[in-house]
Design an enzyme around this catalytic site. Structure first.
Site, mmCIF file in Angstrom:
data_model
loop_
_atom_site.group_PDB
_atom_site.id
_atom_site.type_symbol
_atom_site.label_atom_id
_atom_site.label_comp_id
_atom_site.label_asym_id
_atom_site.label_seq_id
_atom_site.Cartn_x
_atom_site.Cartn_y
_atom_site.Cartn_z
ATOM 1 N N LYS A 92 0.831 -1.210 0.000
ATOM 2 C CA LYS A 92 0.000 0.000 0.000
ATOM 3 C C LYS A 92 0.868 1.264 0.000
ATOM 4 O O LYS A 92 0.634 2.210 -0.745
ATOM 5 C CB LYS A 92 -0.912 -0.014 1.238
ATOM 6 N N CYS A 124 -3.374 10.887 1.123
ATOM 7 C CA CYS A 124 -2.678 9.607 0.942
ATOM 8 C C CYS A 124 -1.295 9.803 0.356
ATOM 9 O O CYS A 124 -0.295 9.469 0.979
ATOM 10 C CB CYS A 124 -3.510 8.721 0.018
#
Ligand code: SAJ
Length: 424
Positions: A222, A276
Protein backbone atom coordinates in the site's frame (compact mmCIF):
# COMPACT_ATOMS: atom_id res chain seq x y z
CA UNK A 1 -17.31 -18.09 3.88
CA UNK A 2 -21.03 -18.12 3.87
CA UNK A 3 -22.25 -14.67 2.84
CA UNK A 4 -25.76 -15.43 3.99
CA UNK A 5 -27.64 -14.03 6.95
CA UNK A 6 -25.68 -16.09 9.44
CA UNK A 7 -22.49 -14.11 8.85
CA UNK A 8 -22.19 -10.59 10.25
CA UNK A 9 -19.65 -7.80 9.81
CA UNK A 10 -18.63 -4.86 11.95
CA UNK A 11 -16.81 -1.93 10.31
CA UNK A 12 -14.95 0.33 12.72
CA UNK A 13 -14.51 3.89 11.45
CA UNK A 14 -17.18 5.29 9.12
CA UNK A 15 -15.15 7.82 7.13
CA UNK A 16 -14.28 8.07 3.44
CA UNK A 17 -13.29 4.40 3.26
CA UNK A 18 -15.21 2.82 6.16
CA UNK A 19 -18.69 4.00 5.19
CA UNK A 20 -18.55 3.00 1.51
CA UNK A 21 -16.98 -0.32 2.53
CA UNK A 22 -19.70 -0.98 5.12
CA UNK A 23 -22.40 -0.14 2.59
CA UNK A 24 -20.91 -2.45 -0.06
CA UNK A 25 -20.57 -5.33 2.41
CA UNK A 26 -24.18 -4.76 3.46
CA UNK A 27 -25.34 -4.71 -0.16
CA UNK A 28 -23.75 -8.15 -0.58
CA UNK A 29 -26.34 -9.37 1.94
CA UNK A 30 -24.11 -9.44 5.03
CA UNK A 31 -25.78 -7.71 7.99
CA UNK A 32 -23.28 -4.96 8.82
CA UNK A 33 -22.90 -2.82 11.88
CA UNK A 34 -20.81 0.34 11.55
CA UNK A 35 -19.05 1.97 14.47
CA UNK A 36 -17.94 5.56 14.74
CA UNK A 37 -16.91 7.70 17.70
CA UNK A 38 -19.10 10.54 16.44
CA UNK A 39 -22.75 10.40 17.60
CA UNK A 40 -23.63 12.75 14.79
CA UNK A 41 -22.15 10.45 12.13
CA UNK A 42 -23.98 7.47 13.63
CA UNK A 43 -27.33 9.31 13.72
CA UNK A 44 -26.90 10.52 10.15
CA UNK A 45 -26.25 7.00 8.87
CA UNK A 46 -29.10 5.48 10.85
CA UNK A 47 -31.42 7.99 9.14
CA UNK A 48 -30.15 6.57 5.82
CA UNK A 49 -28.17 9.73 5.11
CA UNK A 50 -24.44 10.36 4.63
CA UNK A 51 -21.92 12.82 6.08
CA UNK A 52 -19.36 12.66 3.25
CA UNK A 53 -19.55 13.34 -0.47
CA UNK A 54 -18.96 10.42 -2.81
CA UNK A 55 -20.56 9.56 -6.12
CA UNK A 56 -23.69 7.37 -5.66
CA UNK A 57 -22.98 6.73 -1.96
CA UNK A 58 -26.20 8.45 -0.83
CA UNK A 59 -28.50 6.07 -2.70
CA UNK A 60 -26.51 3.01 -1.67
CA UNK A 61 -26.54 3.89 2.04
CA UNK A 62 -30.23 4.81 1.96
CA UNK A 63 -31.02 1.45 0.36
CA UNK A 64 -29.06 -0.76 2.76
CA UNK A 65 -30.27 1.15 5.83
CA UNK A 66 -33.89 0.86 4.67
CA UNK A 67 -33.44 -2.87 4.14
CA UNK A 68 -32.03 -3.19 7.66
CA UNK A 69 -28.67 -4.45 6.40
CA UNK A 70 -26.65 -1.50 7.71
CA UNK A 71 -26.97 0.00 11.17
CA UNK A 72 -24.54 2.19 13.08
CA UNK A 73 -23.58 2.82 16.69
CA UNK A 74 -20.77 4.19 18.84
CA UNK A 75 -19.90 0.92 20.64
CA UNK A 76 -18.30 -2.13 19.06
CA UNK A 77 -20.57 -5.19 19.04
CA UNK A 78 -19.84 -8.86 18.42
CA UNK A 79 -19.64 -9.93 14.75
CA UNK A 80 -17.97 -12.59 12.64
CA UNK A 81 -15.66 -10.28 10.72
CA UNK A 82 -14.29 -6.94 11.91
CA UNK A 83 -12.91 -4.37 9.46
CA UNK A 84 -10.87 -1.50 10.89
CA UNK A 85 -10.86 1.65 8.74
CA UNK A 86 -9.63 4.28 11.19
CA UNK A 87 -7.23 7.17 10.47
CA UNK A 88 -3.44 6.79 10.68
CA UNK A 89 -2.17 10.39 10.79
CA UNK A 90 1.24 11.74 11.83
CA UNK A 91 2.15 12.60 15.38
CA UNK A 92 2.35 16.32 16.00
CA UNK A 93 6.16 16.17 16.46
CA UNK A 94 6.89 17.62 13.00
CA UNK A 95 8.96 14.51 12.13
CA UNK A 96 6.28 12.67 10.16
CA UNK A 97 6.14 9.94 12.82
CA UNK A 98 3.13 7.66 12.19
CA UNK A 99 0.50 7.98 14.90
CA UNK A 100 -1.08 4.57 15.49
CA UNK A 101 -3.31 5.68 18.37
CA UNK A 102 -6.55 5.18 16.44
CA UNK A 103 -5.61 1.65 15.36
CA UNK A 104 -4.46 0.62 18.83
CA UNK A 105 -7.50 2.21 20.50
CA UNK A 106 -9.82 0.40 18.11
CA UNK A 107 -7.98 -2.88 18.82
CA UNK A 108 -8.37 -2.30 22.57
CA UNK A 109 -12.10 -1.59 22.23
CA UNK A 110 -12.52 -4.59 19.97
CA UNK A 111 -10.65 -7.07 22.16
CA UNK A 112 -13.39 -7.60 24.80
CA UNK A 113 -16.03 -8.59 22.21
CA UNK A 114 -13.86 -11.05 20.24
CA UNK A 115 -14.99 -14.66 20.11
CA UNK A 116 -13.24 -17.74 18.74
CA UNK A 117 -13.84 -17.97 14.99
CA UNK A 118 -13.72 -14.21 14.40
CA UNK A 119 -11.64 -12.55 11.69
CA UNK A 120 -10.08 -9.11 12.24
CA UNK A 121 -8.98 -7.12 9.17
CA UNK A 122 -7.02 -3.88 9.24
CA UNK A 123 -7.59 -1.68 6.17
CA UNK A 124 -6.06 1.60 7.38
CA UNK A 125 -2.85 2.64 5.61
CA UNK A 126 -0.21 1.57 8.11
CA UNK A 127 3.53 1.32 8.62
CA UNK A 128 5.01 -2.16 8.20
CA UNK A 129 4.48 -4.18 11.39
CA UNK A 130 1.23 -2.49 12.47
CA UNK A 131 -0.95 -5.56 11.99
CA UNK A 132 1.34 -7.59 14.24
CA UNK A 133 1.40 -4.75 16.78
CA UNK A 134 -2.41 -4.75 16.72
CA UNK A 135 -2.38 -8.52 17.25
CA UNK A 136 -0.02 -8.05 20.23
CA UNK A 137 -2.36 -5.47 21.78
CA UNK A 138 -5.29 -7.87 21.46
CA UNK A 139 -3.13 -10.67 22.92
CA UNK A 140 -2.36 -8.55 25.99
CA UNK A 141 -6.03 -7.86 26.62
CA UNK A 142 -7.30 -11.35 25.78
CA UNK A 143 -4.80 -13.91 27.10
CA UNK A 144 -7.61 -16.48 26.91
CA UNK A 145 -7.58 -16.37 23.10
CA UNK A 146 -5.02 -18.07 20.91
CA UNK A 147 -3.82 -15.50 18.36
CA UNK A 148 -2.06 -16.20 15.06
CA UNK A 149 1.72 -16.14 14.65
CA UNK A 150 2.51 -16.29 18.35
CA UNK A 151 3.64 -19.88 18.57
CA UNK A 152 1.47 -21.94 20.88
CA UNK A 153 0.78 -19.01 23.19
CA UNK A 154 1.48 -21.17 26.22
CA UNK A 155 -0.79 -23.93 24.96
CA UNK A 156 -0.18 -26.99 22.91
CA UNK A 157 -0.40 -26.46 19.11
CA UNK A 158 -3.83 -26.18 17.56
CA UNK A 159 -5.57 -23.62 15.38
CA UNK A 160 -5.60 -19.97 16.50
CA UNK A 161 -8.97 -18.72 17.74
CA UNK A 162 -8.82 -15.51 15.72
CA UNK A 163 -7.68 -14.77 12.15
CA UNK A 164 -5.94 -11.42 11.61
CA UNK A 165 -5.11 -9.85 8.22
CA UNK A 166 -4.08 -6.62 6.56
CA UNK A 167 -6.04 -5.74 3.41
CA UNK A 168 -5.49 -2.19 2.15
CA UNK A 169 -7.99 -0.34 0.00
CA UNK A 170 -6.69 1.39 -3.12
CA UNK A 171 -9.76 3.34 -4.27
CA UNK A 172 -9.72 6.73 -5.94
CA UNK A 173 -11.96 9.43 -4.42
CA UNK A 174 -14.83 10.05 -6.83
CA UNK A 175 -14.75 6.41 -7.99
CA UNK A 176 -14.81 4.70 -4.60
CA UNK A 177 -17.89 2.52 -5.08
CA UNK A 178 -16.72 1.26 -8.47
CA UNK A 179 -13.12 0.67 -7.39
CA UNK A 180 -14.08 -1.03 -4.09
CA UNK A 181 -15.62 -3.76 -6.16
CA UNK A 182 -13.50 -3.85 -9.31
CA UNK A 183 -9.95 -3.23 -8.05
CA UNK A 184 -7.70 -6.17 -7.25
CA UNK A 185 -6.95 -6.52 -3.53
CA UNK A 186 -3.87 -7.62 -1.58
CA UNK A 187 -4.95 -9.92 1.22
CA UNK A 188 -2.14 -10.15 3.78
CA UNK A 189 -2.62 -12.71 6.52
CA UNK A 190 -0.49 -12.90 9.64
CA UNK A 191 -0.49 -16.60 8.73
CA UNK A 192 -1.65 -18.29 5.51
CA UNK A 193 -4.75 -19.46 7.36
CA UNK A 194 -5.57 -15.84 8.30
CA UNK A 195 -5.20 -14.88 4.62
CA UNK A 196 -7.56 -17.66 3.61
CA UNK A 197 -10.23 -16.47 6.07
CA UNK A 198 -9.92 -12.84 4.94
CA UNK A 199 -9.96 -13.95 1.30
CA UNK A 200 -13.28 -15.69 1.78
CA UNK A 201 -14.72 -12.47 3.23
CA UNK A 202 -13.54 -10.21 0.38
CA UNK A 203 -14.67 -12.71 -2.22
CA UNK A 204 -18.23 -12.07 -1.10
CA UNK A 205 -18.20 -8.48 -2.44
CA UNK A 206 -15.03 -7.89 -4.54
CA UNK A 207 -15.05 -8.65 -8.29
CA UNK A 208 -11.35 -7.81 -8.76
CA UNK A 209 -8.72 -10.46 -8.15
CA UNK A 210 -7.85 -11.03 -4.49
CA UNK A 211 -4.15 -11.83 -4.21
CA UNK A 212 -3.03 -13.58 -1.05
CA UNK A 213 0.19 -12.63 0.74
CA UNK A 214 1.56 -12.00 4.25
CA UNK A 215 0.55 -9.01 6.37
CA UNK A 216 3.88 -7.17 6.23
CA UNK A 217 4.09 -7.39 2.43
CA UNK A 218 0.52 -6.12 2.13
CA UNK A 219 1.30 -3.18 4.43
CA UNK A 220 4.36 -2.25 2.37
CA UNK A 221 2.48 -2.71 -0.91
CA UNK A 222 0.00 0.00 0.00
CA UNK A 223 2.77 2.45 0.94
CA UNK A 224 4.76 1.60 -2.16
CA UNK A 225 1.83 2.25 -4.50
CA UNK A 226 1.40 5.80 -3.24
CA UNK A 227 5.16 6.43 -3.01
CA UNK A 228 5.49 5.29 -6.63
CA UNK A 229 2.93 7.86 -7.70
CA UNK A 230 4.50 10.57 -5.53
CA UNK A 231 7.96 9.95 -7.01
CA UNK A 232 6.54 10.08 -10.53
CA UNK A 233 4.61 13.29 -9.88
CA UNK A 234 7.79 14.75 -8.33
CA UNK A 235 9.61 13.98 -11.57
CA UNK A 236 6.95 15.89 -13.53
CA UNK A 237 6.99 18.77 -11.03
CA UNK A 238 10.76 18.99 -11.10
CA UNK A 239 10.66 19.03 -14.91
CA UNK A 240 8.19 21.91 -14.75
CA UNK A 241 10.52 23.93 -12.54
CA UNK A 242 13.44 23.19 -14.86
CA UNK A 243 11.27 24.18 -17.84
CA UNK A 244 10.39 27.46 -16.14
CA UNK A 245 14.06 28.42 -15.89
CA UNK A 246 14.72 27.33 -19.49
CA UNK A 247 11.59 29.03 -20.79
CA UNK A 248 10.21 25.76 -22.17
CA UNK A 249 6.61 24.55 -22.29
CA UNK A 250 6.79 21.51 -19.99
CA UNK A 251 3.52 20.05 -21.29
CA UNK A 252 4.82 20.09 -24.84
CA UNK A 253 8.00 18.32 -23.71
CA UNK A 254 6.01 15.69 -21.74
CA UNK A 255 3.54 15.19 -24.57
CA UNK A 256 6.40 14.45 -26.97
CA UNK A 257 8.41 12.32 -24.52
CA UNK A 258 5.32 10.22 -23.78
CA UNK A 259 5.20 9.13 -27.41
CA UNK A 260 8.16 6.91 -26.52
CA UNK A 261 6.72 3.41 -26.01
CA UNK A 262 8.29 3.02 -22.56
CA UNK A 263 7.93 6.57 -21.19
CA UNK A 264 4.85 7.73 -19.30
CA UNK A 265 5.51 10.98 -17.44
CA UNK A 266 2.71 12.23 -15.17
CA UNK A 267 1.39 15.78 -15.11
CA UNK A 268 2.91 18.69 -13.20
CA UNK A 269 0.64 20.72 -10.95
CA UNK A 270 0.79 23.08 -7.98
CA UNK A 271 2.02 20.30 -5.64
CA UNK A 272 0.53 17.08 -4.33
CA UNK A 273 -2.54 17.14 -2.11
CA UNK A 274 -4.98 14.71 -0.57
CA UNK A 275 -4.68 12.46 2.43
CA UNK A 276 -2.68 9.61 0.94
CA UNK A 277 0.02 10.41 -1.56
CA UNK A 278 1.43 13.32 0.45
CA UNK A 279 1.39 11.22 3.65
CA UNK A 280 2.07 7.54 3.00
CA UNK A 281 5.62 7.86 1.59
CA UNK A 282 6.69 9.24 4.97
CA UNK A 283 5.68 5.91 6.56
CA UNK A 284 8.35 4.26 4.42
CA UNK A 285 10.91 6.96 5.18
CA UNK A 286 10.19 6.62 8.87
CA UNK A 287 10.68 2.85 8.72
CA UNK A 288 14.02 2.98 6.84
CA UNK A 289 15.35 6.56 6.91
CA UNK A 290 18.85 5.69 5.69
CA UNK A 291 17.61 3.82 2.64
CA UNK A 292 14.80 6.07 1.41
CA UNK A 293 16.55 9.14 0.00
CA UNK A 294 14.68 9.11 -3.29
CA UNK A 295 11.26 8.78 -1.65
CA UNK A 296 12.02 11.55 0.85
CA UNK A 297 13.41 13.84 -1.86
CA UNK A 298 10.33 13.29 -4.03
CA UNK A 299 8.12 14.33 -1.13
CA UNK A 300 10.21 17.44 -0.60
CA UNK A 301 10.21 18.28 -4.34
CA UNK A 302 6.42 18.07 -4.47
CA UNK A 303 6.16 20.37 -1.46
CA UNK A 304 8.71 22.70 -3.03
CA UNK A 305 6.55 22.90 -6.17
CA UNK A 306 3.74 24.41 -4.10
CA UNK A 307 6.06 27.18 -2.89
CA UNK A 308 7.46 27.66 -6.39
CA UNK A 309 3.92 28.23 -7.71
CA UNK A 310 3.12 30.58 -4.84
CA UNK A 311 6.27 32.62 -5.54
CA UNK A 312 5.55 32.90 -9.26
CA UNK A 313 1.88 33.77 -8.72
CA UNK A 314 2.83 36.37 -6.11
CA UNK A 315 5.39 37.94 -8.45
CA UNK A 316 2.83 38.08 -11.28
CA UNK A 317 0.26 39.84 -9.10
CA UNK A 318 2.86 42.19 -7.60
CA UNK A 319 4.19 43.14 -11.05
CA UNK A 320 0.70 44.20 -12.17
CA UNK A 321 -0.68 46.28 -9.33
CA UNK A 322 -4.41 47.07 -9.32
CA UNK A 323 -5.16 44.30 -11.83
CA UNK A 324 -8.02 42.05 -10.66
CA UNK A 325 -6.95 38.41 -10.26
CA UNK A 326 -9.07 35.27 -10.72
CA UNK A 327 -7.78 32.13 -9.00
CA UNK A 328 -9.28 28.90 -10.34
CA UNK A 329 -9.80 26.04 -7.90
CA UNK A 330 -9.45 25.12 -4.23
CA UNK A 331 -9.87 21.33 -4.43
CA UNK A 332 -6.89 19.01 -4.07
CA UNK A 333 -7.54 17.64 -7.55
CA UNK A 334 -9.94 17.88 -10.49
CA UNK A 335 -13.70 17.43 -10.27
CA UNK A 336 -14.00 16.74 -6.54
CA UNK A 337 -15.23 18.91 -3.69
CA UNK A 338 -12.52 17.90 -1.21
CA UNK A 339 -10.49 20.95 -0.15
CA UNK A 340 -8.51 19.27 2.63
CA UNK A 341 -4.71 19.06 2.29
CA UNK A 342 -4.99 21.00 -0.94
CA UNK A 343 -2.03 22.90 -2.39
CA UNK A 344 -4.49 25.02 -4.39
CA UNK A 345 -6.26 26.10 -1.23
CA UNK A 346 -2.93 26.94 0.46
CA UNK A 347 -1.74 29.03 -2.50
CA UNK A 348 -5.10 30.78 -2.96
CA UNK A 349 -5.26 31.69 0.74
CA UNK A 350 -1.73 33.13 0.68
CA UNK A 351 -2.60 35.21 -2.40
CA UNK A 352 -5.80 36.40 -0.72
CA UNK A 353 -3.91 37.44 2.39
CA UNK A 354 -1.38 39.40 0.33
CA UNK A 355 -3.59 40.91 -2.39
CA UNK A 356 -6.96 41.10 -0.58
CA UNK A 357 -9.92 42.32 -2.58
CA UNK A 358 -8.07 42.02 -5.89
CA UNK A 359 -8.57 38.27 -5.60
CA UNK A 360 -11.65 36.37 -6.83
CA UNK A 361 -11.72 32.66 -6.12
CA UNK A 362 -13.56 30.47 -8.63
CA UNK A 363 -14.54 27.11 -7.17
CA UNK A 364 -17.84 25.64 -8.42
CA UNK A 365 -17.67 22.98 -5.68
CA UNK A 366 -17.73 25.57 -2.87
CA UNK A 367 -20.68 27.47 -1.47
CA UNK A 368 -18.46 29.68 0.68
CA UNK A 369 -14.75 30.27 1.13
CA UNK A 370 -12.92 28.33 3.87
CA UNK A 371 -12.30 30.15 7.14
CA UNK A 372 -8.71 31.21 6.41
CA UNK A 373 -10.08 33.59 3.76
CA UNK A 374 -12.10 35.51 6.38
CA UNK A 375 -11.09 39.15 6.57
CA UNK A 376 -8.81 38.98 3.51
CA UNK A 377 -11.25 40.79 1.21
CA UNK A 378 -11.09 37.92 -1.32
CA UNK A 379 -14.47 36.61 -2.52
CA UNK A 380 -16.00 33.60 -4.19
CA UNK A 381 -16.90 34.38 -7.80
CA UNK A 382 -18.62 32.51 -10.58
CA UNK A 383 -16.77 31.65 -13.77
CA UNK A 384 -18.52 34.26 -15.92
CA UNK A 385 -17.78 37.08 -13.51
CA UNK A 386 -14.12 36.00 -13.17
CA UNK A 387 -13.53 35.77 -16.90
CA UNK A 388 -15.10 39.13 -17.57
CA UNK A 389 -13.46 41.04 -14.76
CA UNK A 390 -9.97 39.60 -14.19
CA UNK A 391 -6.80 40.77 -15.91
CA UNK A 392 -4.79 37.88 -14.42
CA UNK A 393 -5.99 34.26 -14.41
CA UNK A 394 -4.22 31.74 -12.15
CA UNK A 395 -5.24 28.09 -12.73
CA UNK A 396 -4.61 25.80 -9.76
CA UNK A 397 -7.10 22.96 -10.38
CA UNK A 398 -7.99 21.27 -13.66
CA UNK A 399 -11.75 20.98 -13.10
CA UNK A 400 -13.50 20.14 -16.40
CA UNK A 401 -15.52 23.37 -16.20
CA UNK A 402 -12.27 25.36 -16.23
CA UNK A 403 -10.81 23.28 -19.04
CA UNK A 404 -13.85 24.14 -21.16
CA UNK A 405 -13.25 27.91 -21.05
CA UNK A 406 -12.24 28.83 -24.62
CA UNK A 407 -9.16 30.98 -25.27
CA UNK A 408 -11.30 33.62 -26.95
CA UNK A 409 -13.16 34.30 -23.69
CA UNK A 410 -9.92 34.95 -21.82
CA UNK A 411 -8.95 37.63 -24.33
CA UNK A 412 -5.51 39.08 -23.70
CA UNK A 413 -5.53 38.67 -19.92
CA UNK A 414 -2.36 37.30 -18.32
CA UNK A 415 -2.48 33.57 -17.55
CA UNK A 416 -0.49 31.43 -15.11
CA UNK A 417 -1.75 27.92 -15.76
CA UNK A 418 -0.17 25.42 -13.35
CA UNK A 419 -2.16 22.49 -14.81
CA UNK A 420 -1.56 23.01 -18.51
CA UNK A 421 -5.27 23.11 -19.38
CA UNK A 422 -5.24 26.35 -21.42
CA UNK A 423 -2.48 25.66 -23.89
CA UNK A 424 -4.58 26.48 -26.94
N1 SAJ B 1 -1.40 14.81 -9.23
C1 SAJ B 1 -0.55 15.57 -10.03
N2 SAJ B 1 -0.19 15.06 -11.24
C2 SAJ B 1 -0.63 13.85 -11.68
C3 SAJ B 1 -1.48 13.08 -10.86
C4 SAJ B 1 -1.86 13.59 -9.63
O1 SAJ B 1 -0.14 16.68 -9.66
O2 SAJ B 1 -0.26 13.46 -12.81
C5 SAJ B 1 -1.80 15.35 -7.91
C6 SAJ B 1 -3.31 15.60 -7.78
O3 SAJ B 1 -3.66 16.85 -8.31
C7 SAJ B 1 -3.51 15.51 -6.28
C8 SAJ B 1 -2.50 14.45 -5.86
O4 SAJ B 1 -1.56 14.36 -6.92
O5 SAJ B 1 -3.18 16.74 -5.65
C9 SAJ B 1 -3.09 13.10 -5.57
O6 SAJ B 1 -4.07 12.77 -6.54
P1 SAJ B 1 -4.21 11.29 -7.16
O7 SAJ B 1 -5.35 11.32 -8.09
O8 SAJ B 1 -2.90 10.86 -7.72
O9 SAJ B 1 -4.46 10.35 -5.91
P2 SAJ B 1 -5.49 10.33 -4.66
O10 SAJ B 1 -4.78 10.92 -3.48
O11 SAJ B 1 -6.82 10.84 -4.98
O12 SAJ B 1 -5.63 8.73 -4.46
C10 SAJ B 1 -4.45 7.95 -4.31
C11 SAJ B 1 -4.52 6.77 -5.32
N3 SAJ B 1 -3.23 6.09 -5.35
C12 SAJ B 1 -2.59 5.82 -6.51
O13 SAJ B 1 -3.02 6.15 -7.59
C13 SAJ B 1 -1.30 5.05 -6.40
C14 SAJ B 1 -5.63 5.82 -4.90
O14 SAJ B 1 -5.64 4.68 -5.74
C15 SAJ B 1 -5.42 5.37 -3.44
O15 SAJ B 1 -6.45 4.49 -3.01
C16 SAJ B 1 -5.47 6.61 -2.58
O16 SAJ B 1 -4.38 7.47 -2.97
C17 SAJ B 1 -5.35 6.18 -1.12
O17 SAJ B 1 -6.39 6.13 -0.43
O18 SAJ B 1 -4.25 5.81 -0.69
Amino acid sequence: MNSGRDHTACVIGLGYIGLPTAAIIARAGIPTYGVDVSEQVVETINRGEIHIEEVDLDGLVRGVVQRGLLTAGTEIRPADTFVLAVPTPFEKDGNHTPDLTFVMDAAARLAPVLEPGNTVILESTSPVGTTEAMRDRIAELRPDLKLPGLGTNGREGGTPDIAIAYCPERVLPGRILVELIDNDRSIGGITPRCARKALAFYKSFVRGECVVTDARSAEMTKLVENAFRDVNIAFANELSMIADTMDLDVWEVIRLANRHPRVNILQPGPGVGGHCIAVDPWFIVHGAPEQSDLIRTARERNDAKMHHVLDRATALCADHPNTPVAVYGLAFKANIDDFRESPARFIAARLARRFGNRISIVEPHATELPREFDGTGARLADIDHAIESAGIHIVLVDHDVFRAIPAAERGDALVYDTRGIWRD
